[in-house]
Write a protein that holds these residues in place. Structure first.
Motif, PDB file in Angstrom:
ATOM      1  N   THR A   1       0.823  -1.214   0.000  1.00  0.00           N
ATOM      2  CA  THR A   1       0.000   0.000   0.000  1.00  0.00           C
ATOM      3  C   THR A   1       0.852   1.256   0.000  1.00  0.00           C
ATOM      4  O   THR A   1       0.338   2.342  -0.262  1.00  0.00           O
ATOM      5  CB  THR A   1      -0.917   0.015   1.235  1.00  0.00           C
ATOM      6  N   ASP A   2       2.148   1.111   0.258  1.00  0.00           N
ATOM      7  CA  ASP A   2       3.053   2.259   0.269  1.00  0.00           C
ATOM      8  C   ASP A   2       3.718   2.400  -1.100  1.00  0.00           C
ATOM      9  O   ASP A   2       4.346   1.453  -1.588  1.00  0.00           O
ATOM     10  CB  ASP A   2       4.106   2.080   1.359  1.00  0.00           C
ATOM     11  N   LYS A   3       3.584   3.557  -1.714  1.00  0.00           N
ATOM     12  CA  LYS A   3       4.102   3.765  -3.064  1.00  0.00           C
ATOM     13  C   LYS A   3       5.626   3.694  -3.108  1.00  0.00           C
ATOM     14  O   LYS A   3       6.196   3.145  -4.055  1.00  0.00           O
ATOM     15  CB  LYS A   3       3.627   5.115  -3.607  1.00  0.00           C
ATOM     16  N   ASP A   4       6.307   4.219  -2.084  1.00  0.00           N
ATOM     17  CA  ASP A   4       7.774   4.208  -2.083  1.00  0.00           C
ATOM     18  C   ASP A   4       8.326   2.785  -2.035  1.00  0.00           C
ATOM     19  O   ASP A   4       9.254   2.452  -2.779  1.00  0.00           O
ATOM     20  CB  ASP A   4       8.309   5.005  -0.887  1.00  0.00           C
TER      21      ASP A   4
ATOM     22  N   THR B   1       7.688   1.084  -5.351  1.00  0.00           N
ATOM     23  CA  THR B   1       8.589   1.596  -6.383  1.00  0.00           C
ATOM     24  C   THR B   1       9.979   0.979  -6.246  1.00  0.00           C
ATOM     25  O   THR B   1      10.651   0.727  -7.249  1.00  0.00           O
ATOM     26  CB  THR B   1       8.685   3.133  -6.288  1.00  0.00           C
TER      27      THR B   1
ATOM     28  N   TYR C   1       9.673  -2.787  -7.488  1.00  0.00           N
ATOM     29  CA  TYR C   1       9.271  -2.996  -8.887  1.00  0.00           C
ATOM     30  C   TYR C   1      10.433  -3.381  -9.816  1.00  0.00           C
ATOM     31  O   TYR C   1      10.291  -4.314 -10.618  1.00  0.00           O
ATOM     32  CB  TYR C   1       8.529  -1.775  -9.428  1.00  0.00           C
TER      33      TYR C   1
ATOM     34  N   TYR D   1      -0.739  -0.177 -11.263  1.00  0.00           N
ATOM     35  CA  TYR D   1      -1.062  -0.290  -9.846  1.00  0.00           C
ATOM     36  C   TYR D   1      -0.196   0.652  -9.011  1.00  0.00           C
ATOM     37  O   TYR D   1      -0.693   1.343  -8.124  1.00  0.00           O
ATOM     38  CB  TYR D   1      -0.871  -1.739  -9.385  1.00  0.00           C
ATOM     39  N   ILE D   2       1.094   0.687  -9.310  1.00  0.00           N
ATOM     40  CA  ILE D   2       2.014   1.551  -8.546  1.00  0.00           C
ATOM     41  C   ILE D   2       1.673   3.017  -8.758  1.00  0.00           C
ATOM     42  O   ILE D   2       1.672   3.814  -7.814  1.00  0.00           O
ATOM     43  CB  ILE D   2       3.474   1.256  -8.933  1.00  0.00           C
ATOM     44  N   ASN D   3       1.339   3.382  -9.976  1.00  0.00           N
ATOM     45  CA  ASN D   3       0.990   4.778 -10.266  1.00  0.00           C
ATOM     46  C   ASN D   3      -0.309   5.192  -9.582  1.00  0.00           C
ATOM     47  O   ASN D   3      -0.495   6.365  -9.255  1.00  0.00           O
ATOM     48  CB  ASN D   3       0.888   5.010 -11.776  1.00  0.00           C
ATOM     49  N   LYS D   4      -1.198   4.227  -9.374  1.00  0.00           N
ATOM     50  CA  LYS D   4      -2.472   4.504  -8.742  1.00  0.00           C
ATOM     51  C   LYS D   4      -2.354   4.712  -7.226  1.00  0.00           C
ATOM     52  O   LYS D   4      -3.202   5.315  -6.594  1.00  0.00           O
ATOM     53  CB  LYS D   4      -3.456   3.362  -9.022  1.00  0.00           C
ATOM     54  N   LEU D   5      -1.263   4.131  -6.645  1.00  0.00           N
ATOM     55  CA  LEU D   5      -1.082   4.259  -5.196  1.00  0.00           C
ATOM     56  C   LEU D   5      -0.884   5.735  -4.802  1.00  0.00           C
ATOM     57  O   LEU D   5      -0.283   6.501  -5.527  1.00  0.00           O
ATOM     58  CB  LEU D   5       0.146   3.453  -4.736  1.00  0.00           C
TER      59      LEU D   5
END
Length: 84
Positions: A39-42, A45, A48, A79-83
């Motif tokens: 749930t954390d974008k960092d 990223t 990935y 999905y990552i961009n949407k977080l």
């Protein structure tokens, strides 16, 4: 059952290769699952590139299809961009 020595060897080799491929495909699926659970974008990223490298390597070695790898990378990027 096979009668030729070479076909018996081929059967043995195929079992080993199937086990090897199953291990790496399962590892890939778990990595994708782990990334989708984040749930954390960092953190996502950071993880990935590792997952992307794994997908490319498996596609290159024909363990998964190249289009499957491309579709997974695309959906994970979305999905990552949407977080938030």
């Amino acid at each position: 059952m096979a009668n030729h020595k070479s076909s018996l060897k081929r059967i043995r080799q195929d079992k080993v290769k199937a086990l090897h491929n199953h291990y790496y495909a399962k590892t890939m699926r778990n990595a994708v699952r782990k990334l989708r659970a984040m749930t954390d974008k960092d953190e996502a990223t950071k993880l990935y590139p590792c997952v992307q490298k794994m997908l490319d390597k498996l596609a290159k070695r024909n363990i998964i299809h190249k289009n499957k790898a491309a579709n997974l990378k695309s959906s994970l990027t979305k999905y990552i961009n949407k977080l938030g």
